[in-house]
Design a protein around this motif. Structure first.
Motif, short mmCIF file in Angstrom:
data_model
loop_
_atom_site.label_atom_id
_atom_site.label_comp_id
_atom_site.label_asym_id
_atom_site.label_seq_id
_atom_site.Cartn_x
_atom_site.Cartn_y
_atom_site.Cartn_z
N ARG A 89 5.49 1.68 -10.66
CA ARG A 89 5.76 1.27 -9.28
C ARG A 89 5.99 2.56 -8.48
O ARG A 89 6.84 3.37 -8.86
CB ARG A 89 7.01 0.39 -9.21
N GLU A 128 2.27 -1.36 -2.75
CA GLU A 128 1.61 -2.59 -2.29
C GLU A 128 1.14 -2.49 -0.83
O GLU A 128 0.34 -3.31 -0.39
CB GLU A 128 2.48 -3.83 -2.53
N GLN A 134 -0.97 -3.89 -4.81
CA GLN A 134 -0.19 -4.44 -5.91
C GLN A 134 1.12 -3.69 -6.03
O GLN A 134 1.26 -2.59 -5.51
CB GLN A 134 -0.96 -4.31 -7.23
N GLU A 135 2.04 -4.27 -6.78
CA GLU A 135 3.34 -3.64 -6.98
C GLU A 135 3.27 -2.50 -7.99
O GLU A 135 4.07 -1.58 -7.96
CB GLU A 135 4.35 -4.69 -7.45
N PRO A 138 -2.59 -0.41 -11.55
CA PRO A 138 -3.30 -1.22 -12.55
C PRO A 138 -3.56 -0.46 -13.85
O PRO A 138 -3.66 0.78 -13.86
CB PRO A 138 -4.63 -1.56 -11.86
#
Length: 184
Positions: A89, A128, A134-135, A138
């Protein structure tokens, strides 16, 4: 006459072997690259020449803060710094990098931060809020940024970099001669 012909044949074989070896080394092991632009200032300068190590990531995973070379969407090779690894993150808040909630120092930016007088060097954002959307970074991808945060087209604009687009890492400037050094 036969001796001259034999000597010529030996020279041709040596030349062919040298060309094949050079091609193998450049294609599979190491390749030169020229820094194009100011996105990695102050660490790298425009027109610095570097060596890309293409085998390093075949034997180990990238590490945070490695400087990598990758194929960008614009059919160009970019040089950027790894900030986020798969599953991380990422957030910047008050000019500080937070990875998985932990603050990280970026000593390679210290001098640049002192020069900035009109706000932070790195604008605040969360992963994000970038094209990643996204948080977490990937799986099989990296979040990268240029050191010249205000003038770098990086993962904040183009998204994460798939590992299959990474050519390798680089840490040695070999030209210009007065700037030969290992970079971190």
């Amino acid at each position: 006459m036969a001796k001259k012909k034999n000597e010529l044949w030996e020279w041709i074989k040596a030349l062919v072997i040298a060309v094949v070896l050079a091609a193998v080394i450049r294609y599979f092991l190491f390749a030169p690259i020229v820094v194009d632009g100011l996105s990695m200032m102050p660490t790298l300068h425009d027109q610095d020449r570097m060596i890309v190590n293409k085998i390093n990531y075949k034997v180990r995973e990238p590490k945070r803060f490695d400087i990598i070379v990758f194929h960008a969407p614009e059919k160009k090779d970019y040089i950027k710094r790894v900030i986020g690894l798969p599953g991380d993150r990422i957030e910047y808040k008050n000019d500080t990098l937070y990875v998985n909630g932990k603050a990280y120092k970026e000593p390679y930016l210290d001098d640049y931060k002192k020069q900035v007088i009109d706000g932070p060097l790195t604008a605040s954002f969360k992963l994000e809020e970038t094209p990643v959307g996204q948080e977490r970074v990937p799986d099989g991808e990296l979040f990268v940024m240029g050191d010249n945060r205000r003038f770098s087209k990086d993962s904040r604009h183009i998204g994460t970099v798939p590992m299959d687009k990474v050519l390798g890492n680089t840490s040695v400037i070999y030209w210009p001669l007065n700037d030969i050094r290992k970079v971190k």
